[in-house]
Enzyme design. Structure first.
Site, short mmCIF file in Angstrom:
data_model
loop_
_atom_site.label_atom_id
_atom_site.label_comp_id
_atom_site.label_asym_id
_atom_site.label_seq_id
_atom_site.Cartn_x
_atom_site.Cartn_y
_atom_site.Cartn_z
N TRP A 359 0.83 -1.21 0.00
CA TRP A 359 0.00 0.00 0.00
C TRP A 359 0.86 1.26 0.00
CZ3 TRP A 359 -1.09 3.31 4.49
CH2 TRP A 359 -0.38 2.96 5.64
N ASP A 360 2.16 1.09 0.20
CA ASP A 360 3.10 2.20 0.09
C ASP A 360 2.88 3.00 -1.19
OD1 ASP A 360 4.04 0.23 1.84
OD2 ASP A 360 6.14 0.73 1.50
N GLU A 490 1.81 -1.48 12.96
CA GLU A 490 1.84 -2.95 13.03
C GLU A 490 2.33 -3.45 14.39
OE1 GLU A 490 4.22 -3.66 9.58
OE2 GLU A 490 2.48 -3.98 8.28
N LYS A 602 4.66 2.09 15.82
CA LYS A 602 5.71 1.90 14.81
C LYS A 602 5.69 3.03 13.78
CE LYS A 602 7.13 -1.64 11.44
NZ LYS A 602 6.59 -2.75 10.63
N GLN A 603 4.52 3.38 13.34
CA GLN A 603 4.39 4.46 12.36
C GLN A 603 3.03 5.10 12.55
OE1 GLN A 603 4.19 1.55 8.80
NE2 GLN A 603 3.13 3.35 8.03
#
Lengths: 768, 768
Positions: A359-360, A490, A602-603
């Site tokens: 999906w990046d 994640e 994480k992000q």
């Protein structure tokens, strides 16, 4: 950061001095690519030291049988991965019978690598004393042609320094290659034909299972002090190998040069039985031009790319080098010429992630390609997903969905799911939202609505159907909920009501319903076709809307924030600042359960939603959420710093924005994550571009107009970038005094700067 | 149920008629074992059809390198598994030069298998017409000696029916065996020595890595019409094989019989360099006795086991056969002679689960062994965990715990964790609770407190420390919570506050604190030693108590029930009755995410807590929870029906209890889960025993006294069982009229029946 041996330079990546420990890192950092093929910076001559060989052909993949400890129903049978392809760059060199091998030389001095990003070539030079005492100077220049994207060119120069010497060049092709990344040590390639034909050579090989036929080819020329010699090589062939020997004496100070033209022709682009013929055509073209002219054309081709996509930063050479490295690598990976291709997280610089699509692409890469290329490129990226819609529907069916619901895969090559980790494969379903968002984003930026009636609406319907089925009704809450998901962060798995997922789910349905009406009104023919094909009824869309308008969003009234997921506040809320540094990175130091029950992010997760949908929230709301979530964010994904940089800039926290910027732009150059030898983080490089353009430049599209809120870090004198907005080219320059805008073309254009309307006239620079 | 070819019989498992499709199922069902070794019911003679070979030696395992798709920190490097061991049973048979192979015979009639559970032998007989037209009658009897547990004995009889025939027997040993279950196709065995010595043969082989040395051995005797022949065999040896040839003519109707004595000596029990000598000693013993006498001893040995552990059921042969099959298999698997051994979920009947130890032992098996054996057996099972305490502490350290906190592994052979699925390995931590509960349960039943000061308290301290560290404080709830766990119901992963886990965590701490005081008061010397060793302070135990007394338990005030975990009521609460039958079993029909977000329960979870701690709850509370949770339970674990059967009986729902009983007792015989060919469900067989004794019999220990609440299903005339309670043997008989109790020994004993005190005098039967 973890390393700093790369020399600062505005246009080049430079390494000086030979350090065997850095060979694999540099093999990644000095990688070259032309969108159709890629090559790690492996040495041409034999190297007996530690190395990670990598030659890749875009779109040539192998479905490697899934390997798991414990099978879960729904796992895909295969992980499709781009393979390490036959080696075309090899040139063994011997000097008076002694093989040149940097690992065994008595001495290596003046070792220097340069990746010239402006002109698109890679050069390596050094002086070496061989075990036999002969000193030679070596100078090797290599590039993958943008003009002829099936070909790469190498000029390998050898100059004896202390004695006359007999030099033997053995350019070769070798299909005896292996993937590091292999689940079962399958044989990936079957070599069927090894041919030496005069000065040319060819190896035909096909991938097992997928049967991509390839022809790896080469032709060489020998030069003595710049003069081409008319020599015919002796050939050696074996089952997987063909080499050509060129032997020539050179006096002290004289230079022998081998020009090697090589590359691949592939059945993706040619008939399988015509690959050698196609290869001969390529060789004819490139040898007719010759090394020098091809290099000139390479410079021109890269100049055109830079003309549109360059970002200049004045006063901070490391930041300048970082952003150009990012832009350069993105262009090496994907040029938008082939809608069957996409952008793998490591591009052509390593094997990790299998060269597949994540999906990046939709979340991070499309904005870069929209703004620096013709809009047809972004449209091709969208079309890639349209072409995979049937597979996305099949994928959803495998997981128990029906009636045309589509779940795009987490990782894919040909539209089928490749990934096999239940908490990701089955649960990180927010990816479906990013694919819908990219359609919206494309239209918002390009103004090209045609994609939606022609293709996009069908994708949207499949996605809306998925969300409608995936949400379930909670009697207790008297609302719809989405249970058992993994959000963008994640470091949380199988949570209930991830706010980001719920939010984008609702948005997808709302946006699809809106587009249905718009297409019905404006494109009745397309509408009829789509309704016929999808069998969509009013009753069904009404049901979608019931779900969308009754979806639950976790929040804390007390804190005035949305919660990342149900139960987030039950965690031990110790910020990253209070976490012992020795515990980091937690993904290396902690067991998975400990990570999961921690509050660490994480992000961007909630903040990713605030990024996508920023106009839904006030700046105060952003600030509140940023202040709550960023302190728990460990940024252990390469995709994390860029979104935070953009939001910090928006909140006018320029120091923080700058820190995040450096981390994203020099992630690989400085090897923050201690893994650059595995390859580069290509997709996050697009996030770096966003950090400048959307972060510092504050670029947005509001009501069909470009809008800017320019800011500049204290560390910089100025920076500039260009935007292709609806086929109008706008150059933006920002310095400590303010910002300037220069429009190309003929018609005026109005933009907004810091909320004020500004009318730009072509040709002259307007100061805001 | 999935099959019904097993003939009903009170004492035997019988198959009639040869069906190639059933060969692998029958190989599981007719397995034999003696606690030290096990053997699937593979044919002795060559069989070219589909078969699953399996010979196992208790405690001989190999650490197979972990295989995962995506590595998570904390995963163990190895999965230790009991290996398929060299084949000692093989006897190739040829008739006039034609190999006997049931897969290629022209005709097979009168095929019959019998596993005689009363006497502990397995027999196979049939008539076969070979491709060469010769008809033979075959009769093979095999058993693994309980008296000499390194030996197995086979009598293989061949009778030509329609012609004189030359019969060749080739008894052999073969170490060219493979595991079906192998992660990387490692070579598991290294064969070092193949010897034929007169009528004896030996193969020495050791497992790789663990280097268990083994000697597989055999010796054979040939009989003609019952008369022993003095013949010396011809030998064939190769790298992994040794065979002995016995050739003899038999007239029509005459019987040739080969008696084969074989088995294993192992370096676990002998010096590695003395294995052949040890084998010769075993052979001497067993051949001195000979087949008939050994079989008589086998009958005697099993009679002793049955004397204590038999359960009779009158009026329901299938139920009778089921419970005996369960009791028989448990005794074949584990006899309590070796505290290095434990009870693998498949015993010696297959490779699945690697022959390793799970929490099944503590939660399900210990009650059976406590009540049907001397208490020393259960104590050995407890000691097994005590011996692994150091490894459990290391295991916890790997996951970030400290200060002597112990986390027992999910799956283990030698105390190290073997399992590698994060949601189980790292999160199914309730297993620690079962290990503590078994200590409590052992003392409750046996009255032997000495285990606690001697060993148990140290285990309890490690476990209490784990819970104390694993619980975290939720500021929001102002209580301690346990985040990110998997409860007994593995159809939920990574949930917060699994009620069962939280409940047993609190109980562990409370119980440990109580025992600390008791040991301090009663065993000051042990107390001093333990405090010295564990460095336990009052401050630490106070902290434990703060956690225990402030632990959060999810509940619904509205429904008046404890919730399986946070958020359970947000699910779509559709009962199993309303679930389309085609969707079941969901673990085969649904993807994992769908299972996780459903309300369906694999095995008792909240109800497991109500089973362990039944005296903490009223019958009304039990009923409420049973009525809420059972309707969502799919019983897709073999460990599920038994607990529900016990609780249904307690709630006086005998029809339901009986249905659950049948499912648990005939799970393998009727192959409910369509997987019996992989092996039997050994540990759940202990649950079947509990269903009768604790369920129908209502046996409990209350205040150091046995208590019964006898019930009987309508389908039965009567049933009886025996209990060894604190070295007193009590026989309980229940019929439709009431219950009777008969005590062995000399002293009277008082029990409670239906709440009333009953004094039993030895020798005479007392009616309640």
């Amino acid at each position: 950061m973890n390393q700093d041996y790369i020399q600062p330079d505005p246009w080049s990546i430079i390494e000086e001095g030979f350090d065997k420990e850095q060979v694999k890192s540099s093999e990644s950092l000095f990688s070259i690519g032309n969108g159709a093929m890629g090559q790690r910076a492996n040495f041409e001559e034999h190297y007996s030291g530690d190395t990670f060989q990598g030659s890749y052909i875009a779109g040539v993949y192998y479905p490697d049988k899934t390997r798991v400890g414990w099978w879960k129903n729904g796992y895909p049978e295969y992980f499709a991965k781009v393979l390490n392809a036959p080696n075309w760059i090899g040139i063994n060199v011997t000097v008076n019978g002694e093989p040149l091998d940097l690992n065994t030389c008595k001495e290596v001095t003046d070792f220097r690598r340069e990746l010239n990003m402006r002109e698109g070539w890679y050069r390596r030079s050094f002086k070496a004393t061989l075990p036999n005492g002969v000193e030679v100077r070596i100078n090797v220049t290599r590039f993958l042609s943008l003009d002829f994207d099936e070909a790469g060119i190498i000029r390998y120069e050898v100059t004896p320094i202390n004695a006359q010497a007999e030099i033997k060049f053995e350019p070769y092709l070798d299909s005896g290659i292996k993937n590091h990344d292999t689940n079962w040590d399958d044989k990936f390639w079957n070599t069927t034909n090894v041919i030496s034909d005069g000065g040319q050579a060819f190896i035909e090989a096909h991938t097992m299972k997928t049967h991509f036929d390839t022809c790896t080819f080469m032709e060489s020329e020998l030069y003595h002090n710049g003069e081409k010699l008319d020599v015919a090589p002796a050939a050696t062939t074996s089952e997987l190998f063909v080499g050509h020997e060129y032997i020539q004496k050179a006096d002290k100070g004289e230079t022998l040069a081998l020009h090697k033209f090589g590359g691949y022709t592939v059945s993706r682009n040619h008939k399988a039985d015509g690959l050698i013929t196609a290869a001969k055509k390529v060789l004819k073209k490139v040898t007719d031009f010759g090394f020098d002219e091809l290099l000139d054309r390479q410079k021109d081709a890269w100049a055109k790319i830079w003309e549109m996509s360059d970002i200049t930063i004045d006063g901070d050479v490391k930041a300048q080098q970082g952003i150009r490295f990012n832009i350069f690598q993105l262009n090496q990976t994907y040029l938008g010429t082939d809608s069957r291709l996409n952008i793998g997280p490591k591009g052509f610089t390593g094997e990790k992630y299998g060269g597949s699509t994540y999906w990046d692409t939709e979340a991070y890469c499309i904005p870069f390609y929209m703004a620096t290329k013709d809009q047809v490129v972004a449209r091709k990226l969208l079309k890639y997903r349209y072409n995979h819609l049937g597979k996305a529907i099949e994928n959803a069916e495998k997981l128990g969905f029906s009636n045309g619901a589509a779940l795009y895969p987490m990782v894919t090559m040909n539209g089928e799911e490749c990934h096999n980790e239940w908490e990701i494969t089955f649960e990180e379903i927010h990816r479906n939202g990013a694919i819908a968002f990219a359609i919206y984003n494309y239209y918002r930026f390009t103004g090209d609505y045609s994609y939606i009636p022609e293709m996009g609406l069908e994708v949207l319907i499949g996605i809306a159907r998925f969300w409608n089925q995936r949400a379930t009704f909670s009697t207790q809450k008297n609302q719809y909920v989405i249970l058992g998901v993994t959000g963008p962060n994640e470091y949380e798995n199988n949570v209930n009501n991830n706010w980001y997922t719920n939010y984008i789910a609702k948005w997808c349905i709302d946006y699809t319903v809106e587009q249905l009406q718009k297409v019905k009104d404006g494109y009745p023919e397309d509408y009829g076709r789509i309704i016929g094909k999808t069998k969509l009824t009013d009753a069904e869309t009404e049901q979608w809307q019931i779900v969308a308008s009754n979806l639950y969003f976790p929040k804390s009234e007390k804190l005035g924030i949305f919660l990342q997921q149900d139960g987030f506040l039950d965690k031990e809320l110790i910020t990253v600042a209070d976490l012992d540094k020795k515990q980091r990175p937690i993904n290396q130091k902690w067991s998975w359960d400990r990570i999961l029950r921690s509050p660490y992010i994480k992000q961007a997760d909630v903040l990713q939603g605030f990024y996508f949908f920023e106009d839904h929230f006030t700046i105060e709301e952003l600030e509140k959420h940023f202040d709550f979530y960023e302190p728990f964010t460990v940024h252990e994904s390469s995709l994390s710093p860029c979104v935070h940089s953009i939001q910090a800039a928006k909140l006018d926290r320029m120091d923080q924005a700058y820190t995040f910027y450096l981390r994203t732009s020099r992630l690989d150059l400085d090897d923050y994550n201690k893994e650059v030898e595995e390859g580069l983080h290509i997709t996050s490089m697009a996030g770096t571009w966003m950090s400048i353009v959307e972060g510092f430049g504050g670029m947005r599209v509001i009501d069909d107009k470009l809008s800017f809120t320019p800011r500049i870090p204290d560390q910089w004198k100025s920076y500039s970038f260009k935007i292709n907005f609806r086929n109008r080219i706008l150059k933006v320059t920002v310095d400590q005094e303010g910002s300037k805008f220069k429009l190309e073309g003929k018609e005026e254009m109005s933009i907004r700067v810091n909320g004020n309307r500004l009318v730009l006239n072509p040709g002259s620079e307007t100061t805001a």
